[in-house]
Design a protein around this motif. Structure first.
Motif, PDB file in Angstrom:
ATOM      1  N   PRO A  51       0.830  -1.210   0.000  1.00  0.00           N
ATOM      2  CA  PRO A  51       0.000   0.000   0.000  1.00  0.00           C
ATOM      3  C   PRO A  51       0.860   1.253   0.000  1.00  0.00           C
ATOM      4  O   PRO A  51       2.038   1.223   0.389  1.00  0.00           O
ATOM      5  N   ARG A  52       0.282   2.329  -0.421  1.00  0.00           N
ATOM      6  CA  ARG A  52       0.983   3.603  -0.343  1.00  0.00           C
ATOM      7  C   ARG A  52       1.178   3.989   1.120  1.00  0.00           C
ATOM      8  O   ARG A  52       0.399   3.609   1.987  1.00  0.00           O
ATOM      9  N   GLN A  55      -1.533   4.572   4.174  1.00  0.00           N
ATOM     10  CA  GLN A  55      -2.810   3.881   4.001  1.00  0.00           C
ATOM     11  C   GLN A  55      -2.973   2.800   5.072  1.00  0.00           C
ATOM     12  O   GLN A  55      -2.002   2.143   5.442  1.00  0.00           O
ATOM     13  N   GLN A  57      -3.701  -0.772   6.753  1.00  0.00           N
ATOM     14  CA  GLN A  57      -3.491  -2.131   6.259  1.00  0.00           C
ATOM     15  C   GLN A  57      -3.579  -3.130   7.401  1.00  0.00           C
ATOM     16  O   GLN A  57      -3.301  -2.795   8.551  1.00  0.00           O
ATOM     17  N   ARG A 204       5.908   3.476  -0.840  1.00  0.00           N
ATOM     18  CA  ARG A 204       5.044   2.355  -0.461  1.00  0.00           C
ATOM     19  C   ARG A 204       5.545   1.721   0.834  1.00  0.00           C
ATOM     20  O   ARG A 204       6.747   1.660   1.092  1.00  0.00           O
TER      21      ARG A 204
END
Length: 322
Positions: A51-52, A55, A57, A204
């Motif tokens: 994920p960036r 973000q 998770q 990321r």
């Protein structure tokens, strides 16, 4: 028939040809380099599993996604290598050996490693800033606070660790599983370099998505790293030091400390990474002569490992050959 060579002889010759090609020409151009292709494939998959930064998770699903992506890539490159290897099995023995040597060569990189480390010493002879700029090509750490000794220690540590990653381990896995084995190791090592981070890289978050890539590389590098350490002692004309295991445990990597610690002990030099580890703390601060000595010793390891891998091939230890 004159066309029929024993496959062990073909594969033993392929090992020696790969090292000869490396010595003569070094790396193929980027557009032709299969490891560059692996990097592009990893970048494509990585954009879909990590994920960036920032973000939300969930660790479990993200780990699973990273593992599945790694396995998908590994299956694709190994299947390709196996199909090529199978197709070559019907060729004349000389043609098989040459083709396999050409295909194995990009999976290892001794000449490039040797030249880059030697260039650090040449750059230090010009200025400290030049030495720092050259060693920055080899390591990911911040080098611009390093003094001359720190630059040289960084270069020697990288030489030892990458002696395993770039030469010994690919040859070991070629000895165990033929071309697919060498390709699998190179895929794993490249994936670790691109995905195996605890944190953010290139925008990321790899904390969980890169977990499998890091662990897989640790597993595949485990026994080659220890073999590299033994070969370093032998190449330096010394018996293995009983303190090596203790030195190896000082590094965060379960494998990198073995060849680095072996080189430090074999040459009686201290290798520091500030704030991370100190190997052979009672050793000398390395000087220019130690870089030259390290390159000679590592060159002997490469020659010895090539002969060892060829010997394994000659004895028929090739599980992946059809």
């Amino acid at each position: 028939m004159a066309w029929d060579w024993p496959q062990p002889a073909v594969l033993a010759l392929a090992v020696l040809l790969a090292l000869a090609l490396d010595r003569a020409w070094g790396e193929p151009p980027a557009w032709l380099h299969p490891v560059v292709g692996m990097g592009r494939w990893l970048a494509f998959l990585g954009d879909r599993v990590a994920p960036r930064a920032g973000q939300p998770q969930r660790p479990g699903p993200r780990r699973l996604l990273g593992a599945l992506a790694w396995l998908l890539g590994a299956l694709s490159v190994c299947a390709g290598a196996y199909l090529v290897q199978t197709a070559l099995s019907s060729w004349h023995g000389w043609a098989q050996a040459v083709a396999l040597g050409v295909l194995l060569k990009p999976m290892l990189a001794w000449r490039m490693l040797r030249d880059e480390v030697a260039a650090v010493e040449g750059a230090l002879a010009q200025s400290l800033d030049a030495g720092r700029a050259q060693v920055a090509r080899l390591v990911s750490r911040d080098v611009y606070a390093l003094d001359e000794a720190g630059v040289r220690q960084a270069a020697l540590s990288t030489l030892a660790e990458n002696l395993n990653d770039s030469v010994v381990a690919p040859l070991c896995w070629f000895a165990v599983a033929g071309l697919p084995g060498a390709v699998l190791y190179r895929w794993s090592n490249t994936a670790d370099a691109m995905w195996g981070y605890r944190g953010v890289r290139a925008g990321r978050d790899w904390t969980w998505a890169g977990w499998w890539a890091a662990r897989a590389d640790d597993a595949l590098s485990w026994w080659p790293a220890r073999l590299t350490a033994l070969l370093l002692f032998a190449a330096a004309g010394r018996r293995p030091d009983e303190g090596l295991a203790a030195q190896a445990r000082r590094t965060p990597s379960p494998n990198g400390g073995w060849p680095m610690g072996a080189l430090a002990l074999a040459l009686d030099v201290r290798l520091d990474k500030p704030g991370v580890y100190t190997l052979h703390a009672t050793g000398r601060t390395p000087g220019p002569a130690d870089t030259a000595a390290a390159l000679r010793v590592c060159g002997r390891v490469v020659a010895g490992c090539a002969l060892l891998a060829a010997g394994v091939a000659w004895c028929g230890g090739w599980a992946a050959w059809p």
